[in-house]
Scaffold this motif. Structure first.
Motif, PDB file in Angstrom:
ATOM      1  N   GLN A   9       0.832  -1.198   0.000  1.00 32.93           N
ATOM      2  CA  GLN A   9       0.000   0.000   0.000  1.00 32.93           C
ATOM      3  C   GLN A   9       0.867   1.248   0.000  1.00 32.93           C
ATOM      4  OE1 GLN A   9      -4.050  -0.524   2.036  1.00 32.93           O
ATOM      5  NE2 GLN A   9      -2.557  -1.230   3.512  1.00 32.93           N
ATOM      6  N   MET A 100      -4.589  10.945  -5.046  1.00 38.00           N
ATOM      7  CA  MET A 100      -5.748  10.120  -4.695  1.00 38.00           C
ATOM      8  C   MET A 100      -5.784   8.852  -5.535  1.00 38.00           C
ATOM      9  SD  MET A 100      -7.513  10.840  -2.125  1.00 38.00           S
ATOM     10  CE  MET A 100      -9.197  10.222  -2.139  1.00 38.00           C
ATOM     11  N   LYS A 101      -5.452   8.969  -6.784  1.00 38.31           N
ATOM     12  CA  LYS A 101      -5.456   7.783  -7.640  1.00 38.31           C
ATOM     13  C   LYS A 101      -4.459   6.757  -7.145  1.00 38.31           C
ATOM     14  CE  LYS A 101      -7.188   8.900 -12.200  1.00 38.31           C
ATOM     15  NZ  LYS A 101      -6.893   8.869 -13.641  1.00 38.31           N
ATOM     16  N   LEU A 104      -5.881   5.070  -4.104  1.00 34.96           N
ATOM     17  CA  LEU A 104      -6.988   4.168  -4.429  1.00 34.96           C
ATOM     18  C   LEU A 104      -6.505   2.931  -5.173  1.00 34.96           C
ATOM     19  CD1 LEU A 104      -9.746   6.724  -5.424  1.00 34.96           C
ATOM     20  CD2 LEU A 104      -9.576   5.389  -3.333  1.00 34.96           C
ATOM     21  N   ASP A 105      -5.564   3.131  -6.066  1.00 35.02           N
ATOM     22  CA  ASP A 105      -5.047   1.993  -6.815  1.00 35.02           C
ATOM     23  C   ASP A 105      -4.311   1.015  -5.907  1.00 35.02           C
ATOM     24  OD1 ASP A 105      -6.076   2.762  -9.210  1.00 35.02           O
ATOM     25  OD2 ASP A 105      -4.278   3.812  -9.874  1.00 35.02           O
ATOM     26  N   LEU A 107      -5.006   0.296  -3.039  1.00 33.58           N
ATOM     27  CA  LEU A 107      -5.950  -0.412  -2.176  1.00 33.58           C
ATOM     28  C   LEU A 107      -6.717  -1.503  -2.901  1.00 33.58           C
ATOM     29  CD1 LEU A 107      -7.436   2.535  -0.141  1.00 33.58           C
ATOM     30  CD2 LEU A 107      -5.919   0.753   0.667  1.00 33.58           C
ATOM     31  N   SER A 108      -6.669  -1.473  -4.214  1.00 32.15           N
ATOM     32  CA  SER A 108      -7.441  -2.460  -4.968  1.00 32.15           C
ATOM     33  C   SER A 108      -6.729  -3.797  -4.978  1.00 32.15           C
ATOM     34  CB  SER A 108      -7.639  -1.974  -6.403  1.00 32.15           C
ATOM     35  OG  SER A 108      -8.181  -0.672  -6.387  1.00 32.15           O
ATOM     36  N   GLU A 109      -7.478  -4.818  -4.638  1.00 37.87           N
ATOM     37  CA  GLU A 109      -6.822  -6.129  -4.701  1.00 37.87           C
ATOM     38  C   GLU A 109      -6.993  -6.679  -6.111  1.00 37.87           C
ATOM     39  OE1 GLU A 109     -10.732  -6.961  -2.631  1.00 37.87           O
ATOM     40  OE2 GLU A 109      -9.456  -5.294  -3.202  1.00 37.87           O
TER      41      GLU A 109
END
Lengths: 109, 109
Positions: A9, A100-101, A104-105, A107-109
């Motif tokens: 992360q 922010m991207k 967010l990216d 955090l995506s599994e």
DNA sequence: TAAACTGGTATATATCGCAAACCGATATGC
DNA sequence: GCATATCGGTTTGCGATATATACCAGTTTA
């Protein structure tokens, strides 16, 4: 706990996120201003569904931060307020989106 | 004004963004909790760099929203607070990420 | 016994977002 | 003429929020 996923992360940008931009109402305003050369007060009010008072105070905050320039003029005796994104604002907005991207990216599994 | 680019923006999710999650400190907390089955107070405090008071109040807010579950226990006479993301919290967090991504993607030129 | 630490909670303060009241100017009704 | 409504906003007031500090009960260390 899953250390591997945790290390993947990249949350650091969150700590220094630009709160002037992070506020949803202002994010909305900046989104509109970012695609036009300039817009007037009423146009923004209609697009964003903000009340006059609310829009006015958010614009003041954005102006104080140096992100938007406010120009007042008269059109046939009727005052009109024109808003445009400053160069500083454009850069800050871009940086915010990038940060922010990234968060967010990660955090995506 | 460039109507075409404006219409391509999908800013609607912004209007109903979940502010409990939108706050950066809580976004950070949720990010950590989302990758572990549970974490204790001190671990979160170290990871997030929040003060005790600040972390405590954010956790209370997340608990009130039903997003995290707080369990207190004793380990050799020393109290320990365990936090975990609830199912409701997991869903809300996922939804938030989806919404923000959609907004940010629509803003990219 | 006292001093320092742990793991928090409660309180104080400053800021913020929002809505409603207000304001000067112009157009409209009577 | 003189209200009255409307326009285009700004200022004010208030409740909610985020953060830091003070505080507390209990435990360990000196």
């Amino acid at each position: 706990m899953n250390d591997e996923r945790m290390e993947n992360q990249n949350l650091q940008p969150l700590a220094e996120i630009d709160r002037v931009i992070h506020e949803p109402a202002r994010l909305l305003i900046l989104a509109y201003l970012s695609v036009v050369e300039s817009a007037d007060f009423l146009f923004l009010m209609n697009q964003t569904n903000l009340t006059r008072g609310n829009l006015s105070s958010h614009l003041s905050k954005l102006e104080t931060a140096g992100y938007v320039e406010i120009k007042k003029e008269f059109v046939d005796k009727i005052p009109r307020t024109l808003l445009r994104l400053s160069e500083k604002g454009r850069i800050a907005f871009h940086e915010y989106r990038r940060n922010m991207k990234q968060v967010l990216d990660s955090l995506s599994e």
